[in-house]
Design a protein around this motif. Sequence first.
Motif, PDB file in Angstrom:
ATOM      1  N   CYS A   1      10.580  -3.555   0.406  1.00 36.78           N
ATOM      2  CA  CYS A   1      10.239  -3.345  -1.005  1.00 36.78           C
ATOM      3  C   CYS A   1      11.206  -4.133  -1.886  1.00 36.78           C
ATOM      4  N   CYS A   2      12.520  -4.060  -1.580  1.00 36.94           N
ATOM      5  CA  CYS A   2      13.516  -4.815  -2.356  1.00 36.94           C
ATOM      6  C   CYS A   2      13.287  -6.319  -2.214  1.00 36.94           C
TER       7      CYS A   2
ATOM      8  N   CYS B   1      16.102   0.589  -9.952  1.00 39.78           N
ATOM      9  CA  CYS B   1      14.745   1.119 -10.041  1.00 39.78           C
ATOM     10  C   CYS B   1      14.778   2.646 -10.129  1.00 39.78           C
TER      11      CYS B   1
ATOM     12  N   CYS C   1      14.921   4.908  -7.000  1.00 40.52           N
ATOM     13  CA  CYS C   1      16.033   4.664  -6.080  1.00 40.52           C
ATOM     14  C   CYS C   1      17.397   4.841  -6.744  1.00 40.52           C
TER      15      CYS C   1
HETATM   16  S1  SF4 Z   1      15.246  -0.445  -5.537  1.00 40.57           S
HETATM   17 FE1  SF4 Z   1      13.637   0.902  -4.687  1.00 40.57          FE
HETATM   18  S2  SF4 Z   1      11.765   0.600  -5.913  1.00 40.57           S
HETATM   19 FE2  SF4 Z   1      13.240  -1.053  -6.414  1.00 40.57          FE
HETATM   20  S3  SF4 Z   1      12.610  -2.723  -5.136  1.00 40.57           S
HETATM   21 FE3  SF4 Z   1      14.213  -1.637  -3.960  1.00 40.57          FE
HETATM   22  S4  SF4 Z   1      13.163  -0.061  -2.728  1.00 40.57           S
HETATM   23 FE4  SF4 Z   1      11.676  -0.881  -4.251  1.00 40.57          FE
END
Ligand code: SF4
Length: 251
Positions: free
Chosen positions: A121-122, A204, A207
């Motif tokens: 995801c990151c 985010c 998180c």
């Molecule tokens: S901080 Fe969390 S929501 Fe943001 S990109 Fe990384 S895993 Fe995804």
Amino acid sequence: MTACFALSPDRPPFGFASRVDALAALLDRAARQQPCVLASSLSVEDNVLMHAISVAALPIEVVAIDTLKLPQTTHAVAAEMERATGRTIRWLRPEVTALIAHAGSHRFEAIYHSRAARERCCTVRKVDVLAAELAGKAAWVTGLRRAHSEGRETIETEHWDTRFALRKFNPLAAWSDEDVWWYTRVHGLPFNGLYERGYASIGCEPCTRAIRPGEPLRAGRWWWEQNGQQGGECGLHLAPPPASESVEVVV
Ligand code: SF4
């Protein structure tokens, strides 16, 4: 360590003026390497940098990554910083096709159960976006500080970024929490309202949480992976290089 907002000082920290001089010198040095961008997360550190860049009228563009998961308060402080500095923030966003592909392979909630899913995801929402932006740039500027975490204790003010292949400037590397908050106070800079609610490092929304008394500054980032310790990294910042590759500017 106490949350940095609670440490907001009522007088200049010792040596503050010399660190402001060093900041100006480093930003000037970064600006000589074109094209150069400030990658802002709208943190209190990045707001210091955006302000210093605007005061010196340096040709350093300000960019920010909108992961589409940011808290509303981050967008609010971005608009306030644009008004305060007269600078525009250019928002960078993930590729729609990459988001769709990621959503097709993982439910979003998988980030809480699988480190690989979280890192993916990151990668999609942040790292790939930054890599595309930095391609062809000569230098970038960040708000990293040594006081953020054990993993950042050895960062240099300037070094070659091997991951993205350009020079990287961390002009606030030696700054303390008190330095950052004193600068914010004396210049009347806006800051993310979450700092007043115990947050010390803001990313985010899914998180990031507030930290508890005694926790390290980045303990609220991906806390379920950290056992309450130092806090992780999203992949934007690699470990610092050996000292021989670094250039420390002292003013
Ligand atoms: S901080 Fe969390 S929501 Fe943001 S990109 Fe990384 S895993 Fe995804």
